[in-house]
Design a protein around this motif. Structure first.
Motif, PDB file in Angstrom:
ATOM      1  N   GLN A  57      -0.096  17.144 -28.421  1.00 51.92           N
ATOM      2  CA  GLN A  57      -0.488  18.107 -29.443  1.00 51.92           C
ATOM      3  C   GLN A  57       0.291  17.838 -30.740  1.00 51.92           C
ATOM      4  O   GLN A  57       1.405  17.330 -30.711  1.00 51.92           O
TER       5      GLN A  57
ATOM      6  N   GLU B 256      -1.442  25.896 -18.305  1.00 46.85           N
ATOM      7  CA  GLU B 256      -1.564  24.483 -18.671  1.00 46.85           C
ATOM      8  C   GLU B 256      -0.769  23.616 -17.704  1.00 46.85           C
ATOM      9  O   GLU B 256      -1.238  22.565 -17.271  1.00 46.85           O
TER      10      GLU B 256
ATOM     11  N   SER C 204      -9.096  21.493 -21.297  1.00 51.11           N
ATOM     12  CA  SER C 204      -8.802  21.829 -22.694  1.00 51.11           C
ATOM     13  C   SER C 204     -10.036  21.652 -23.568  1.00 51.11           C
ATOM     14  O   SER C 204     -10.286  22.446 -24.486  1.00 51.11           O
TER      15      SER C 204
ATOM     16  N   ARG D  45     -12.374  24.649 -22.959  1.00 48.00           N
ATOM     17  CA  ARG D  45     -11.862  25.852 -23.634  1.00 48.00           C
ATOM     18  C   ARG D  45     -12.174  25.825 -25.125  1.00 48.00           C
ATOM     19  O   ARG D  45     -12.562  26.836 -25.718  1.00 48.00           O
ATOM     20  N   ASN D  46     -12.025  24.650 -25.727  1.00 49.48           N
ATOM     21  CA  ASN D  46     -12.301  24.521 -27.165  1.00 49.48           C
ATOM     22  C   ASN D  46     -13.775  24.746 -27.480  1.00 49.48           C
ATOM     23  O   ASN D  46     -14.124  25.261 -28.543  1.00 49.48           O
TER      24      ASN D  46
ATOM     25  N   THR E  56     -11.794  30.760 -24.289  1.00 51.55           N
ATOM     26  CA  THR E  56     -10.612  30.794 -23.428  1.00 51.55           C
ATOM     27  C   THR E  56     -10.898  31.206 -21.985  1.00 51.55           C
ATOM     28  O   THR E  56     -10.061  30.994 -21.112  1.00 51.55           O
TER      29      THR E  56
ATOM     30  N   ASP F 145     -10.897  14.550 -23.436  1.00 50.89           N
ATOM     31  CA  ASP F 145     -10.349  15.759 -24.062  1.00 50.89           C
ATOM     32  C   ASP F 145     -11.056  16.149 -25.354  1.00 50.89           C
ATOM     33  O   ASP F 145     -10.909  17.277 -25.821  1.00 50.89           O
TER      34      ASP F 145
END
Length: 283
Positions: free
Chosen positions: A99, A109, A189, A192-193, A197, A224
């Protein structure tokens, strides 16, 4: 090297010096971070390496050392064995460096990453990008040598969150048209994006395991990003599959497929079958 008061950057000399420090000050051990090489655990009589868990692209190493210290401290307080504590600290640091900026990690996570490592790596069909590209090249070369013609490589992607009959039928129809079918699976991830959420309902390791159990699926690769465009451009499949709820112009990679003579095929979807409807019914 500063702690050991050494000017010469000799690893063996450093290990010996740190062992002496542990013994002199009656320490249980020294845990030394080594950047991309992971963590070294030094006691009075041995030095043991715990290699890094970073397998994805590194964006920013800021805060990785602090994450190791925090995770290691929490693990010790929780009375975890030192080996497990160091492995967990390595894992946490591997999440942080993916990140941008100094970002904390959540318990979820860490749990999801731990789960993916203990589950996905035991599944033969789930492979990394480099492994996939090598495997596709080998497959294409072998097929040309043995059959005298180029094989048809198929590609599709999706979240596959709660795999249902619509997914299974779709993948079966796609596989009928190719020699090998690659499924790019959105990581947790990524889901979720895209979807918020509260998703995915099922973690990436379990979603990958279900896909791998299908005869119609030959290879699974997690990604990802929001779209698999980078994978499509690297693999250069012959056929890109999507459901017919899309139009060809809205399919990610459709324009790029033309560059190497590939095509997009829209597979009829099974009406009334969707993850959203399943979630709504359960709720």
């Amino acid at each position: 090297f500063l702690l050991a008061n050494l000017n010469d950057k000799d690893e063996h000399l450093l290990d010996a010096s740190l062992k002496k420090i542990v013994k002199k000050y009656n320490l249980n051990y020294i845990a030394m971070t080594q950047g991309e090489y992971g963590i070294k655990h030094i006691t009075s009589n041995k030095a043991e390496e715990y290699p890094t868990r970073v397998t994805e692209e590194v964006f920013d190493v800021s805060g990785a050392g602090d994450t190791v210290i925090a995770t290691l401290t929490a693990s010790i307080i929780a009375n975890l064995p030192i080996k497990d504590s160091l492995e967990l600290a390595n894992l946490a640091a591997g999440i942080v460096v993916r990140q941008l900026g100094t970002m904390p990690i959540s318990l979820n996570e860490l749990l999801m990453k731990l789960h993916s490592l203990t589950s996905i790596n035991t599944i033969n069909k789930v492979i990394t990008k480099d492994e996939l590209l090598n495997r596709i090249k080998t497959f294409r070369d072998h097929h040309i040598n043995t059959c005298g013609k180029k094989p048809i490589v198929g590609f599709t992607n999706g979240c596959f969150d709660i795999v249902h009959a619509g997914h299974v039928t779709y993948l079966q129809e796609a596989h009928k048209q190719v020699d090998i079918l690659i499924v790019a699976l959105n990581s947790d991830s990524s889901v979720r994006n895209i979807k918020g959420t509260n998703r995915p309902i099922i973690g990436e390791a379990d979603r990958a395991l279900v896909l791998c159990s299908l005869e119609s699926v030959d290879e699974v690769i997690l990604f990802d990003e929001a779209t698999p465009l980078s994978l499509i451009k690297s693999i250069k499949p012959d056929i890109l599959f999507k459901g017919n709820d899309y139009t060809i112009k809205n399919v990610v990679g459709a324009k790029e497929m033309k560059q190497w003579g590939g095509k997009v095929v829209l597979v009829p979807i099974v009406k009334g079958r969707s993850t959203s409807k399943i979630i709504k019914k359960i709720s």
